[in-house]
Design an enzyme around this catalytic site. Sequence first.
Site, PDB file in Angstrom:
ATOM      1  N   ARG A 618       0.844  -1.198   0.000  1.00  0.00           N
ATOM      2  CA  ARG A 618       0.000   0.000   0.000  1.00  0.00           C
ATOM      3  C   ARG A 618       0.883   1.253   0.000  1.00  0.00           C
ATOM      4  O   ARG A 618       1.825   1.357   0.789  1.00  0.00           O
ATOM      5  CB  ARG A 618      -0.903   0.008   1.237  1.00  0.00           C
ATOM      6  CG  ARG A 618      -1.949   1.129   1.220  1.00  0.00           C
ATOM      7  CD  ARG A 618      -2.536   1.372   2.599  1.00  0.00           C
ATOM      8  NE  ARG A 618      -3.307   0.276   3.123  1.00  0.00           N
ATOM      9  CZ  ARG A 618      -4.634   0.140   2.990  1.00  0.00           C
ATOM     10  NH1 ARG A 618      -5.323   1.017   2.307  1.00  0.00           N
ATOM     11  NH2 ARG A 618      -5.249  -0.889   3.549  1.00  0.00           N
ATOM     12  N   LYS A 691       4.633  -2.070   2.507  1.00  0.00           N
ATOM     13  CA  LYS A 691       5.966  -2.662   2.575  1.00  0.00           C
ATOM     14  C   LYS A 691       7.009  -1.558   2.457  1.00  0.00           C
ATOM     15  O   LYS A 691       6.720  -0.451   2.000  1.00  0.00           O
ATOM     16  CB  LYS A 691       6.164  -3.706   1.473  1.00  0.00           C
ATOM     17  CG  LYS A 691       5.281  -4.930   1.643  1.00  0.00           C
ATOM     18  CD  LYS A 691       5.708  -6.102   0.767  1.00  0.00           C
ATOM     19  CE  LYS A 691       5.396  -5.912  -0.669  1.00  0.00           C
ATOM     20  NZ  LYS A 691       5.547  -7.158  -1.469  1.00  0.00           N
ATOM     21  N   GLU A 695      14.541   2.002   0.863  1.00  0.00           N
ATOM     22  CA  GLU A 695      15.748   1.263   0.519  1.00  0.00           C
ATOM     23  C   GLU A 695      15.585   0.461  -0.767  1.00  0.00           C
ATOM     24  O   GLU A 695      16.555   0.231  -1.492  1.00  0.00           O
ATOM     25  CB  GLU A 695      16.137   0.354   1.691  1.00  0.00           C
ATOM     26  CG  GLU A 695      16.597   1.160   2.882  1.00  0.00           C
ATOM     27  CD  GLU A 695      16.812   0.310   4.129  1.00  0.00           C
ATOM     28  OE1 GLU A 695      17.911   0.358   4.683  1.00  0.00           O
ATOM     29  OE2 GLU A 695      15.865  -0.389   4.535  1.00  0.00           O
TER      30      GLU A 695
END
Length: 734
Positions: A618, A691, A695
């Site tokens: 999301r 999530k 990075e």
Amino acid sequence: MTDYKMDADHPGLALDRGVQDVLGRGVERVEGLLKVTGTATYGYEHQIENVAYGFLITAPAAKGKVTGFDIAAARALPGVIDIIVDDQRIPRQAAAFAPAANGNDAIDHWDQVIGAAIATSFEAARDAARTVRVSIEPEDGRFDTQAHVAEASGPPKDSRLQDMAMGDIDVAMAEAAASIDQVYATPNQVHAAMEPHASIAVWEGEKLTLYSSLQILNASKKILAGAIGIDPANVRIVSPYIGGGFGGKMLGPEAVMAAIAAQRIGRPVKIAMSRSQLFHNVYRRTDTHQRIRLAADADGKLTAIGHDSVVSQGPDGGFMEPVALGTISLYAAPVRKISHKVVTLDMVMAGAVRAPGEAVGMLALETAMDEMAEQLGRDPVDFRKLNDPQVDPTTGAPFSTRRLVECLDEGARRFGWARRQATPGSVREGEWLIGMGMAAAVRINLLVDSEARVTLGTDGRATVETDMTDIGTGTYTILAQIAGESLGLPVHCVDVRLGDTNYPAGAGSGGSFGAASAGSSVALACEDIVAELAKRMETSPENMTLKDGHAIAGNRRVGLDALVGDAPLIATGKISQGKNARSFSQAAHGAQFAEVAVNAVTGMVRVRRMLGVFEAGRILNARTARSQAIGGMIWGIGYALMEGAEIDQRHGQFVNHDLGEYHVPVHADVPHLDVHFIEDIDRHANPIGAKGLGELTISGAGAAVTNAIYNACGVRVREFPMTLDKLLAGLPPV
């Protein structure tokens, strides 16, 4: 209190039923005005009465033993309060991780903190620190990873990534129709956040308050208490705003020294590291030496993947850079081998720099994949799609969500990949050779224990409290959006309070776990409030609509302030990891595309355009998510072309220990960057289905650039960064 452990998917949240329509929107940062007007208070800026100033005293050697200090001249300088060199609590390493290893007699790395000068002004403290004369009995140091490989050890037992082997890779390589066996190297890299590490320590009796710039407060609180020898219950840390973190804003020596000094002189003390001190006293990203082996059959299917790495660490460090973290699940191959060797050097400890593992590991793996695609005569995008696994190829676990192929296809379409000329050097514009490159992106997904308190006040406004931090990623804003969507409130009706250990212990910022972990705890706290509101509306939460500060059910529309009444509704939510972490292989995925121009005369490289397509569950805020992606892609450009800390092998010192010589991308190096998200709410990962993103967007970005350089000019460099001196000899004739 709602305490949810991710042993199974959460059955559903008020967040999912929300109609306020603020979640996912590109809401402007709620703290943005404070930052652009200079009124957001950072670590060094808290106004404390009677504060003294400290400046760190550091060692002029990388290895040896301190035999004495001459502090008389320093003490005699105007404004000097104290010179502290005789306290055994002085931290020897980057983050006081091991209080038992404190003490300033043994020198482990160049510029190691061995004391502090305390004075009535910063200038006086700095002059005093530089006046102290340190006597050292020097020893020969180890600064070259490759020279000491024979002394290397395996991964620490608690390392996230352990060595593993499936099948015989030597046999697979020998029997392959095509194979790659190459070594790729990345240099030491350092944390260089815009805001330096700075702390103010204030004692009130036995209680210590530290105003600082720290990413994970609850852990820092425990480490600080252990370092100075007090009960953690007597420590409070305040860090509401952080000017960049990226893994480096953990408890540093300036924080410990400020606490020691303030206790000793009986007044508050503030200490900031200078930029050059920061380069040697905040942990670095290790250099890496990566052997990548790929084997494929005649159809282009990978039959084996090998990723063997050599990394370095300081004397007290326990962390190992998990270089092959992205390799374990990205591509299907029945034979697999992963190994790491750790060489101990006399340097500052190595630690987590943004995207530990994938950032440098993917630079090597995705370059090797490009080389293999060329050897097979296959398009790089199609080659990756061909080797996309259906389940985790290492564990056999199903993926929680995986949209890599869609990211590759959408990226190729948007970027115009079909126009790419496969033969290097085919496209020229005068002196400039033009090329396209791409790479896949992956970053493991993590969930960390996090707790938050939400209060719905008698005025109908909500307040979120957690010691979660905002390192510039937008935490204040996304938590306001989550609470607003859950409770039916506009964002301006939600107050978010962060960065104080007096609040419930949040996840902190790091590992791209902050948003999902802290956000889930806020959403869970809101569940209890929504349940109570439904009870007062005499209905169920599922049959009640919350919108614009009102509850609507059964033909009734009641203001939240009226429902709350005379006493606020207070709830706490807590999320923790559970069986889902083992039941599902969890990662975010993406595809990176780059077009570069290489000057055929000078070797100069210019990145002309980039596109990143990402799937990270999301998307909580379209604006801050895009900002994160752009930042990660810029970081990838730096890793590909310029970033590296150069070691003087005589002394173990980084010779480019400032931002004048440690090169990072500036505006002139960065073109317009396009970002596109493929949203797929991951119910297996955490209750809110998000999530990690920041990075992910570094991973693969550098390889997309270097693969584009090869396509432009035919020069393949495997020792990064790809500076022009490494290109010149291989450039084609003008």
